[in-house]
Design an enzyme around this catalytic site. Structure first.
Site, short mmCIF file in Angstrom:
data_model
loop_
_atom_site.label_atom_id
_atom_site.label_comp_id
_atom_site.label_asym_id
_atom_site.label_seq_id
_atom_site.Cartn_x
_atom_site.Cartn_y
_atom_site.Cartn_z
N GLU A 285 0.73 -1.14 0.12
CA GLU A 285 -0.15 -0.05 0.07
C GLU A 285 0.69 1.32 -0.10
O GLU A 285 0.57 2.25 0.53
CB GLU A 285 -1.03 -0.04 1.02
CG GLU A 285 -2.01 -1.11 0.98
CD GLU A 285 -2.74 -1.25 0.05
OE1 GLU A 285 -3.07 -0.47 -0.87
OE2 GLU A 285 -2.97 -2.43 -0.16
N GLY A 286 2.09 1.07 -0.56
CA GLY A 286 2.89 2.26 -0.84
C GLY A 286 3.79 2.20 0.43
O GLY A 286 3.68 2.14 1.54
#
Length: 595
Positions: free
Chosen positions: A440-441
């Protein structure tokens, strides 16, 4: 040792720290009286502790199985536990009542989600990602799409995924190659390969709804040409039931370090039928609805795995006999003292507990801001909630996972050599939580998002509002002698965070590398300050209980752990400030070939 869901901690947080009942007049909170919330917490603790936790090691040791027919079998017991999850209505807890949800505030749902993740992180990812898909369609889908998909996703009857990453591109989604060809009948043919798709194929639900980003033929290059599509595994028939098999296939599973019970899939779209969500070339904004929700969920995973690892370490430290206390035997009848008497073991346990309990409060406080952004009739409160959600999301994600991994590592250290074996649960917690710093980053990307986008948004309105809130809280409470350590610590940290913010504004624009070089230290400084604010509020609530004559040691323990945070962990802010102010010169000095 069985995992004990933090029911008591959440009851205290929601009732006494965040004072949930003061929002009873708001629509989302009307059905969330503390009597109802207490019942939800108790049942959440029972379900996650008794149903999900026993499957955690099973999922880790067995993993998922990929078959030649492109199907995936989840670990033993997962399918039955998922059926119980759906039957009990847990996936619908925070969803829109218009689509079969229970409509409770997200801050209540956060409590269940943490317990679920702490009990079994790999299992909890399946319903977690489904809710993300629900949220993206809820925001951007057509009425027809909402009516068709949302009730099934809200209930958990159908699963959901997000298909972003491709073999050649992860964070830089503008490089994607998956294409969408319009068919003239409102559908598109989607073709391309996606990797690392969590829950991309499994046997838990009757259908799986993939949300896929792709580029329509002729769309602009880069992120400006990305569209979002619904691509179901089975195309719904006229009655909304799973019909014809779509040409989307799982071509294999990743062999991973952890979260073995979650199916991490290679997904092939071979002219699969898809439906556009929202407008052409505006897909990234909708996907970020899902991604931002997932980032809060990943921060939650950091706290959840830290809690589970801490519990295991504390139990081991109470039982393991090794050496004698420096101040004389504490177990004179035995051959040695339990290792919990040793200051260095206490250091690791207290570090862990201070971060977990402060981080849990930060998580719940941030979720409450999101609830107010949607539910408050006051435009200023809604704006503040939206600003805070944007500002805090990268901090929640990165800070809580960085610290969660450290807690799991310290828990292994408390176990000594035993922790490095698979005979004890702590090795799984360490392996499972490690992905939270990446997906998610990555946490480095979160730090860049914070300094590069979130600080400057709307002229710095969000961070200035936060500073003003801290100043007001300090002013209101600085005369309270019992809160003095907390208020003094918060004031110092806030001053350092403000100084760091000004340094970034002055030096980041002149040389963008300065902002990049400072970003991780800035995010850590921000997270430490946020937890200082949480601990000040927590201590105030606990002191009020003590002053009212409540002799439960729970409250005195809260104050002690909070003071430990202020005195032993919060001073790290000064080091982060000093480091970020050195700029980028030495960091960027060596040529690439010197590495």
């Amino acid at each position: 040792m069985p995992y004990k869901p933090p029911v008591r901690d959440y009851a205290f947080l929601l009732r006494d720290v965040l004072k949930l009942e003061q929002y009873a007049d708001l629509p989302a909170f009307a059905d969330a009286s503390m009597d109802v919330v207490d019942q939800i917490l108790e049942e959440a603790g029972r379900f996650t502790g008794e149903v999900l936790a026993p499957l955690n090691s099973v999922g880790d040791k067995t993993g998922c199985t990929w078959n030649e027919d492109h199907t995936v079998v989840t670990p033993p017991g997962f399918k039955e536990a998922y059926a119980q999850l759906v039957e009990a209505g847990w996936p619908a807890l925070g969803s829109d009542p218009n689509y079969g949800g229970q409509g409770l505030p997200h801050v209540v749902n956060i409590a269940f989600s943490e317990m679920s993740s702490g009990a079994n992180m790999a299992f909890s990812m399946y319903p977690g990602l489904t809710h993300g898909a629900y949220s993206a369609i809820h925001v951007g889908g057509s009425d027809e799409q909402k009516q068709l998909y949302l009730p099934k996703l809200a209930s958990g009857q159908w699963g959901g995924t997000m298909n972003l990453t491709e073999p050649h591109c992860g964070t830089d989604l503008g490089l994607l190659r998956t294409k969408a060809v319009p068919q003239g009948d409102g559908t598109y043919k989607i073709s391309g390969q996606k990797i690392w798709i969590s829950g991309g194929e499994h046997d838990l639900t009757e259908n799986i709804v993939h949300l896929v980003i792709a580029r329509i033929e002729g769309a602009p290059a880069g992120t400006r040409g990305i569209s979002l599509f619904i691509v179901p595994k089975f195309i719904p028939d006229a009655d909304g039931n799973p019909g014809e098999r779509n040409s989307v296939f799982c071509d294999g599973l990743e062999e991973k370090m952890g979260i073995h019970g979650n199916a991490t899939c290679v997904i092939r779209h071979e002219e699969a039928t898809g439906w556009l969500v929202g407008e052409e070339n505006r897909g990234l904004a909708l996907m970020f609805v899902m991604m931002n929700e997932a980032r809060i969920g990943v921060g939650l995973q950091g706290v959840a795995q830290a809690e589970a690892a801490y519990q295991a370490a504390a139990e081991f430290a109470r039982d393991r006999l090794q050496g004698r206390s420096l101040t004389g035997p504490k177990n004179p009848e035995g051959p040695a003292d339990p290792i919990i008497v040793h200051p260095d073991v206490r250091r690791m346990l207290m570090d862990s507990r201070a971060v977990i309990e402060g981080g849990r409060a930060f998580l719940a406080w941030t979720a409450l801001q999101g609830d107010l952004a949607h539910a408050s009739p006051d435009e200023a409160v809604r704006q503040k909630g939206q600003d805070y959600m944007a500002l805090m999301t990268p901090v929640v994600k990165a800070f809580l996972t960085d610290r969660g991994f450290k807690v799991a590592s310290d828990a292994m250290q408390v176990h000594g050599g035993s922790g490095f074996t698979e005979h004890f649960p702590v090795s799984q917690y360490l392996r499972d939580v490690r992905i939270a710093l990446i997906y998610e980053g990555t946490n480095g990307v979160q730090a860049l998002d914070l300094v590069g986008r979130k600080l400057a948004a709307n002229g710095g309105r969000a961070v200035m509002t936060f500073f003003a809130e801290l100043d007001a809280y300090i002013g209101e409470n600085e005369a309270d002698p019992q809160l003095k350590p907390f208020i003094d610590g918060l004031a110092k940290a806030k001053g350092e965070l403000q100084e760091a913010t000004m340094w970034l504004m002055q030096n980041g624009l002149a040389n963008p590398d300065n902002a990049g070089a400072a970003s991780t230290d800035y995010l850590q400084l921000f997270g430490l300050t946020a937890l200082a604010y949480m601990w000040a509020q927590t201590a105030k609530a606990a002191q009020a209980k003590i002053a009212a004559g409540d002799a439960d040691p729970f409250y005195a323990n809260k104050v002690t752990v909070g003071r430990y945070y202020v005195e032993r962990i919060l001073p790290e802010t000064a080091a982060h400030l000093a480091k970020l102010k050195t700029g980028a010169e030495l960091m960027m000095a060596l040529p690439a070939e010197a590495f």
